[in-house]
Design a protein around this motif. Structure first.
Motif, PDB file in Angstrom:
ATOM      1  N   THR A  41     -43.361   1.391 -19.866  1.00  0.00           N
ATOM      2  CA  THR A  41     -44.413   2.290 -20.377  1.00  0.00           C
ATOM      3  C   THR A  41     -44.965   1.765 -21.697  1.00  0.00           C
TER       4      THR A  41
ATOM      5  N   LYS B 105     -47.386  -0.984 -21.083  1.00  0.00           N
ATOM      6  CA  LYS B 105     -48.686  -0.501 -20.586  1.00  0.00           C
ATOM      7  C   LYS B 105     -49.559  -0.003 -21.750  1.00  0.00           C
ATOM      8  N   TRP B 106     -48.946   0.730 -22.679  1.00  0.00           N
ATOM      9  CA  TRP B 106     -49.704   1.192 -23.842  1.00  0.00           C
ATOM     10  C   TRP B 106     -50.089   0.035 -24.756  1.00  0.00           C
TER      11      TRP B 106
ATOM     12  N   LEU C 212     -50.819  -2.937 -23.647  1.00  0.00           N
ATOM     13  CA  LEU C 212     -51.963  -3.536 -22.951  1.00  0.00           C
ATOM     14  C   LEU C 212     -53.243  -2.748 -23.248  1.00  0.00           C
ATOM     15  N   PHE C 213     -53.101  -1.411 -23.287  1.00  0.00           N
ATOM     16  CA  PHE C 213     -54.253  -0.538 -23.579  1.00  0.00           C
ATOM     17  C   PHE C 213     -54.844  -0.883 -24.948  1.00  0.00           C
TER      18      PHE C 213
ATOM     19  N   TRP D  15     -49.921  -5.797 -13.711  1.00  0.00           N
ATOM     20  CA  TRP D  15     -49.670  -4.347 -13.581  1.00  0.00           C
ATOM     21  C   TRP D  15     -50.231  -3.821 -12.262  1.00  0.00           C
TER      22      TRP D  15
ATOM     23  N   TRP E 214     -63.009   0.705 -19.766  1.00  0.00           N
ATOM     24  CA  TRP E 214     -61.593   0.350 -19.939  1.00  0.00           C
ATOM     25  C   TRP E 214     -60.707   1.605 -19.985  1.00  0.00           C
TER      26      TRP E 214
ATOM     27  N   PHE F  69     -57.922   2.454 -17.266  1.00  0.00           N
ATOM     28  CA  PHE F  69     -56.530   2.607 -17.696  1.00  0.00           C
ATOM     29  C   PHE F  69     -55.968   3.954 -17.243  1.00  0.00           C
TER      30      PHE F  69
ATOM     31  N   PHE G 207     -52.966   4.166 -14.665  1.00  0.00           N
ATOM     32  CA  PHE G 207     -51.759   4.804 -15.200  1.00  0.00           C
ATOM     33  C   PHE G 207     -51.347   5.999 -14.332  1.00  0.00           C
TER      34      PHE G 207
END
Lengths: 222, 35
Positions: free
Chosen positions: A5, A8-9, A11-12, A202, B15, B19, B23
């Motif tokens: 997790t 993933k954040w 990457l954001f 991902w 984006w 996301f 997610f």
């Protein structure tokens, strides 16, 4: 928070940084009309991910032929699907760039021609998959096809566009082996390449899990 | 608002939307995996 997790954040935030750098931090490259060089920060990574995905598909196709594990067939098919998606994105962003630079979306430039052939080759991969009802036979045929299809990728992406005269600008490392972009431009492009690779990894893992669940449920029904 | 700012804003919105979608699919698949 789990590591997955957190990544993933990360990457954001990373991609937000890439977008900001692409539009505000990096200077437009010389030899491009106006701000058109900024599309390179999105065009090159999509093309790179497309080649990476086709390579992954080829590797899992070889694995499938060696081990006959249905999971490898799923991984190969998912990689080809994503490769095709990113090839379409590279074609679209390239066409927008062509419109700005050469006043035409499509010029049958060697790169545009070679990516069209590549799109057709991988579209045929899915036509082949949908034409064979038997799962084992489908997986074996698709694996052989994916390996043969990947043989064309280096020629179509790296060799053909360099043999013929092309409107397409030099790649990051040009034919004389140097990088003529400035440091900020190169750093933004490298960051974007890393971000898109992470995004591919991902989405790829999610798609593989979806197909695995679908495969499992299909077997339960049978 | 200049053209470049508009483009940057649109790219950021794309984006964020991408996301959020990926997610949410990831979470949904996680719960299906655990069933």
């Amino acid at each position: 928070m789990k590591v997955g997790t957190a990544l993933k954040w990360f990457l954001f935030v990373w991609m937000f940084g890439v977008i900001w750098a692409a539009f505000y931090w990096a200077q437009p490259a010389e030899g491009f009309i106006g701000e058109s060089s900024r599309i390179v920060f999105f065009h090159v990574p999509t093309a790179w991910v497309c080649v990476l995905a086709f390579l992954v598909s080829c590797i899992y196709s070889i694995k499938y032929l060696m081990r006959r594990d249905p999971a490898d067939d799923i991984r190969a098919a998912v990689a080809s699907r994503l490769g095709l998606l990113f090839a379409v994105l590279a074609t679209v962003t390239g066409a927008i760039f062509a419109r700005i630079m050469w006043n035409s979306y499509w010029n049958w430039d060697p790169r545009q021609t070679s990516i069209t052939i590549l799109l057709l080759i991988y579209a045929a991969y899915f036509a082949l998959r949908s034409a064979v009802p038997d799962p084992e036979r489908r997986a074996a045929l698709a694996a052989v096809y994916a390996i043969l299809a990947f043989v064309t990728v280096p020629f179509l992406v790296f060799v053909v566009p360099r043999i013929y005269w092309s409107l397409h600008p030099d790649t990051i490392i040009n034919t004389s082996g140097t990088n003529e972009f400035d440091a900020r431009y190169t750093m933004t492009l490298m960051a974007s390449l890393a971000g898109f690779t992470g995004l591919f990894a991902w989405i790829y893992s999610i798609e593989c899990r979806i197909d695995r669940i679908r495969h499992r449920r299909h077997e339960e029904v049978l | 608002m200049s053209g470049l700012t508009g483009l940057a804003l649109v790219t950021m919105i794309i984006w964020v939307a991408l996301f959020v979608y990926v997610f949410s699919v990831d979470r949904k698949i996680g719960s299906l995996d655990n069933e």
